[in-house]
Every structure is written in structure tokens, then in C-alpha cells.
Design an enzyme around this catalytic site. Structure first.
Site: not given
Ligand code: F6P
Length: 557
Positions: A207, A213, A279-280, A365, A396, A520
Site C-alpha cells: 500500500k 520487508e 491494509g488488512r 491489528e 489432536h 519498525k
Molecule cells: O503491519 C503494519 C502494516 O502497516 C499493515 O497494516 C499492512 O498491512 C502492512 O504493514 C503492509 O503494509 P504495506 O502494504 O504498506 O506494505
């Protein structure tokens, strides 16, 4: 934006407190007293059949919970969400994931923008592009068609698509999809290990297009692609050929198209969405591009239609039959009055094996907050811990604790009537055997097994207590006919709205996530210390310094 109503100061809360004080859970008694209980507390929402009867529920509790929803102004807040008011107060944003699944002929103008037109313009662009991948018209740099798309994203840019892809595998008619999320380099290395770079396309989904990452993994994927292509002689290592290869093997999904261009991906090959999609909550946006490639337009449209059907149910159904409303309120009942800390989600559908992981981000979240949207402290507990695994595997592993432990764990059981792969084991229908477990577990949890029943089986007195099941473990059963794209969409939207209901009762902003920022920032600050910078290390606490020292002393490559 109105200030949040303090739920604990309402008369409905006082009534619920009174009801709770007088409430002795007795599901055996409740079912014996009322032969109609199951049908009275079972409801349909779109294609889902939801049985709430094995919950700690009676008409008085139900009335008080619904009154609580009124008193915290839930209907007004729901309307505020659906119409695009800025209910994400701390980020001053509208919350419009429901607009992602509005039909083409719907109307919604927010902040002067025709949202429906924007949504369908992007969807159409993705459908046209995805069809080129699916048909083989889109060629990689050596002229070969794409056989695998790899989504690179994390959090909402990963969990939704991977869960839906896994859930809808029987509907796959296009290329394979894979998902790289973790910055652990082993994730990327394993996922690309057996791929042919000439036939692989990466979808970088972020987003913000700033997530460490995702950008790190995207750079590693680019290195891998260009390295492998150069190694085999497919490209000559010149900048022109590298640019051409990236153009043919990378697309992006983001709200920040300027940053996509800065990364080296042509914005022509990018699919946008908007900051009013959290995002979620973004699985129905361009974030689902990998799934659209794998499943095709028609299945995706059915998936969105399922989400929309649940949106309509939540917005329009009367409170007493409104499933997301009732399930959200029940969760408040268990969390705030019975002290339940966690909530299990147990799909009896192997295809939903990533559903609990997906729900963890959605719910935790969203509702893991300690201040309300006006900045004041919350006045009661918030945020259930969601967890789970598919049945029967969980039976189990951890069901023992749910059945006979000391903790109250409300659980949602999910099953479909028809398997994608009907199989017989001799005379036995294996799916029926599977479903027998689904039916048996909620009955066992609700009704348990008394000491007398255990004794009647001839059990030695000394072990009667160990073999007695107290029962009164509340469950909700959710069933559908088939696990179709529409049903998966309905399940997602159901839990989105349950999360919303809980957030409104607690007065919190379910749509920001400031809590993930600190980690972060610290990771970036610590990175130089991990690389051996003594000054940076000296700024850390002694525990962190010790752990970094251990790492530095033991690293071998
Ligand atoms: O974990 C924090 C967060 O901002 C989430 O809300 C989001 O889904 C994720 O990191 C990834 O963010 P992006 O889509 O901006 O890479």
C-alpha cells in the site's frame, strides 16, 4: 466526528452487568427447556447459515446487547462508514473497503470523487492484464509465457491474497501463485528455488511502497531474476536488457505510484488503490491481483459479490437477525463480562488453513488498542486474541484445553456441506466422517459429559473426575453449501463487520495501526549495530547488546 460513547456508562451495560451476575451458563438446561432454541437462534446471512444457539444467550441478554449497540450509536457509525465519513480519526481517512465490492451501477461519491467509477476502472485494467497473463499473450523477456506469479507483500498485502488463493484452489484455472512475505532471506530463497525465471512474474504489493520487508524482498527478487537470466545467457547484462526484463517480469500494486516508478517499475504496469482502504481490509482491491491471475475474472467477480452480499446484510438486516452485529456483540459479552481472553476459529475445511492467520491481522491489528478515537483511555478490555487451526488437526493438538481446561474460549466452527473432492474409504464417505467431527465437537463442548454418565460407562471412580467434561463451552457454527468464491468473500466480510462492531462498542479506531510503528523504527536503528557499528550498539540496552554480541560471535557467513 462524534466523540465515542463510553459503553460502560450506558444503561445497557448496567443491565448486562446485572444479567451477567445472575447468569449461570447451562446449555443443557437451555436446550432441554426450549426445543425451538436452535431454530430461534439460527440465522442466514447471504449464503451462510449461522447457529448461535450454543452460546451463552437468552432473550434478555440478546435484548440488552442490541440495546447496547443502539446506545453506543452503532447504526449511525455503520452508516458513517458506508457513506465514506472519516471514521478513521487518527489518520483522518474514510474507511471504504465496502466500496471495493460495490456493483458497477452503484453510486458513491466521497470527498468529491466517484468512488465506484475509480474502483471499476482499476478492476477493468487488472482483468485485461490478467487475461493476457492467463492466455499467454504476455510474454517474458525470452518470449515464453508466464507460468507462476509471485506476490511479494506482507501483512494485508500478503495474508488476504494467500488465504483466498489457498481457499479457492479448486477454482484455479490460471498460473500458479506463490507468496513471499518474510524478510527472513530463506523465505524468498525457498519460494524461487525451483522457478524458471523466464516464466515467472513478480507482483510487488505494498500500500505504502515503503515497507522494509517488501522492498527488500522485491530487490532480492530482481537480483535473482536478472542474475539467473544473465547466467543462462537470456540477457546480456546491459542496462537496456535489464530494464526490459524488469518491465516484463515485475508489476506493482500500491497507493503510491510515484514510489513504484522510483523502484523501477513502469507505472503502466501498476495497479492502484486508495488510502481509504486499510491494509488488512484490502484483499478485495488490487492487492488481490495474484488471485485474479490464478482464478480469472468471473471467479473474482463472484468473490466480490459475496463480500457485497454480506455488506448489504450488515447494513440492512434488522438487528435481531443481523449476523455480524450479533456475533460482534457476543464477542463483547464474552470479553467484557465473562473475561474471555481469546477466541478460536476452527474451520473444518482444509482449504481454509490460512483463515485464522488472516483473521489475526484483521482483528488484532484493528482492535488491539488502549485509547479511544478521541484519545481518552478505554474504559474496558479490548481486543480478543484470535487463533485457530483447521479441524480435525486441532482436535489432536489444543482442543483438550478448550474442553477441560480452566479458560473460557469461545470458538467459531466453520464447515461446508460439499467437499471439492468427494472420496470414499470403502463404504464410508470421508467428508461425512470429517463433518461428524464438526458436529460432535460443538455438541461435546456445549453439553459435556457428567460424572454420572462417565460412571455409567463403568469407569473406575478414581478417574471419573478426569473423564468428566463440564460442557458450557460456547460455540458458533457457520455452515455453507460449498466453499465457493462468493462464500469465501462472505466469510471475510462477516469478520470485517464483527471487528467493526466490537471496535465501536469499545470506542476505538479500528482502522489505524500505530502500534506496529515502534518495532519498525527500532529495527532500522539497530541495523547498524548488527552490522558491527560499536557506537550504535552502545546505545542499546544491555540485553540487546548481549544478544547482538552472541550473534556477532556466532555468525559464520
Ligand atoms: O503491519 C503494519 C502494516 O502497516 C499493515 O497494516 C499492512 O498491512 C502492512 O504493514 C503492509 O503494509 P504495506 O502494504 O504498506 O506494505
Amino acid at each position: 466526528m462524534q466523540t465515542p460513547v463510553d459503553a460502560t456508562s450506558t444503561s445497557a451495560w448496567a443491565e448486562l452487568t446485572k444479567l451477567h451476575d445472575a447468569f449461570t451458563p447451562d446449555l443443557r438446561g437451555a436446550f432441554a427447556a426450549d426445543p425451538e432454541r436452535a431454530s430461534r437462534y439460527s440465522f442466514d446471512a447471504a449464503d451462510l447459515h449461522v447457529d448461535l444457539s450454543k452460546n451463552f444467550l437468552d432473550d434478555e441478554v440478546l435484548a440488552a446487547l442490541l440495546e447496547l449497540a443502539e446506545q453506543v450509536k452503532l447504526p449511525e457509525m455503520r452508516e458513517a462508514m458506508f457513506t465514506g465519513q472519516h471514521i478513521n480519526v487518527t489518520e483522518d481517512r474514510a474507511v471504504l473497503h465496502t466500496a471495493l465490492r460495490l456493483p458497477r451501477d452503484a453510486e458513491l461519491v466521497v470527498d468529491g470523487q466517484d468512488v465506484v467509477a475509480d474502483v471499476h476502472e482499476v478492476l477493468d485494467k487488472i482483468y485485461v492484464w490478467a487475461e493476457k497473463i492467463r492466455s499467454g499473450e504476455w510474454k517474458g523477456v525470452t518470449g515464453k509465457p508466464i507460468t507462476t506469479v509471485v506476490n511479494i507483500g506482507i501483512g494485508g498485502s500478503d495474508l488476504g491474497p494467500v488465504m483466498v488463493y489457498e481457499a479457492l484452489k479448486p477454482y484455479k484455472t490460471g498460473p500458479d501463485a506463490r507468496f513471499i512475505s518474510n524478510i527472513d532471506p530463506n523465505d524468498c530463497a525457498e519460494k524461487v528455488a525451483d522457478l524458471d525465471p523466464e516464466q515467472t512474474l513478480f507482483i510487488v504489493a505494498s500500500k505504502t511502497f515503503t515497507t522494509l520487508e517488501t522492498l527488500t524482498n522485491a530487490r532480492m527478487a530482481r537480483e535473482w531474476l536478472l542474475g539467473k537470466l544473465a547466467e543462462s545467457g537470456a540477457i546480456d547484462g546491459s542496462d537496456e536488457q535489464a530494464t526490459d526484463a524488469v518491465a516484463k517480469h515485475f508489476v506493482a500494486v500500491s497507493t503510491a505510484l510515484d514510489k513504484v516508478a522510483a523502484f523501477g517499475i513502469d507505472p503502466e504496469n501498476a495497479f492502484g488503490f486508495w488510502n481509504w482502504v486499510g491494509g488488512r481490509y484490502s484483499v478485495g482491491s488490487a492487492v488481490g491481483t495474484s488471485v485474479i491471475v490464478a482464478l480469472g475474472k468471473e471467479n473474482w467477480e463472484n468473490f466480490l459479490a459475496g463480500m457485497h452480499a454480506m455488506d448489504v446484510h450488515f447494513r440492512e438486516t434488522e438487528p435481531g437477525r443481523n449476523v455480524p452485529l450479533l456475533m460482534g456483540l457476543l464477542n463483547v459479552w464474552y470479553t467484557n463480562f465473562f473475561g474471555a481472553e481469546s477466541h478460536a476459529v476452527l474451520p473444518y475445511a482444509q482449504y481454509l488453513h490460512r483463515f485464522a492467520a488472516y483473521l489475526q491481522q484483521l482483528t488484532m491489528e484493528s482492535n488491539g488498542k488502549r485509547v479511544r478515537w478521541d484519545g481518552s483511555e478505554v474504559t474496558t478490555g479490548t481486543g480478543e486474541i484470535f487463533w485457530g487451526e483447521p479441524g480435525t488437526n486441532g482436535q489432536h493438538a489444543f482442543y483438550q484445553l478448550i474442553h477441560q481446561g480452566t479458560k473460557l474460549i469461545p470458538a467459531d466452527f466453520i464447515a461446508v456441506a460439499n467437499p471439492a473432492h468427494p472420496v470414499k474409504d470403502g463404504e464410508t464417505d470421508v467428508h461425512e466422517l470429517f463433518l461428524s467431527n464438526f458436529f460432535a465437537q460443538t455438541a461435546a463442548l456445549a453439553f459435556g459429559k457428567t460424572a454420572d454418565e462417565v460412571r455409567a460407562e463403568g469407569t473406575a471412580e478414581a478417574i471419573v473426575p478426569a473423564r468428566t467434561f463440564p460442557g458450557n463451552r460456547p460455540t458458533t457454527s457457520i455452515m455453507a453449501s460449498w466453499l465457493t468464491p462468493a462464500v469465501v468473500g462472505e466469510l471475510i466480510a462477516l469478520y470485517e463487520h464483527i471487528t467493526f462492531v466490537e471496535g465501536i462498542v469499545w470506542g476505538i479506531d479500528s482502522f489505524d495501526q500505530w502500534g506496529v510503528e515502534l518495532g519498525k523504527q527500532l529495527a532500522l536503528q539497530i541495523a547498524p549495530a548488527v552490522q558491527g557499528d560499536q557506537d550504535a550498539k552502545a546505545k542499546q540496552d544491555s540485553s540487546t547488546q548481549g544478544l547482538i554480541d552472541y550473534y556477532l560471535a556466532h555468525r559464520e557467513n
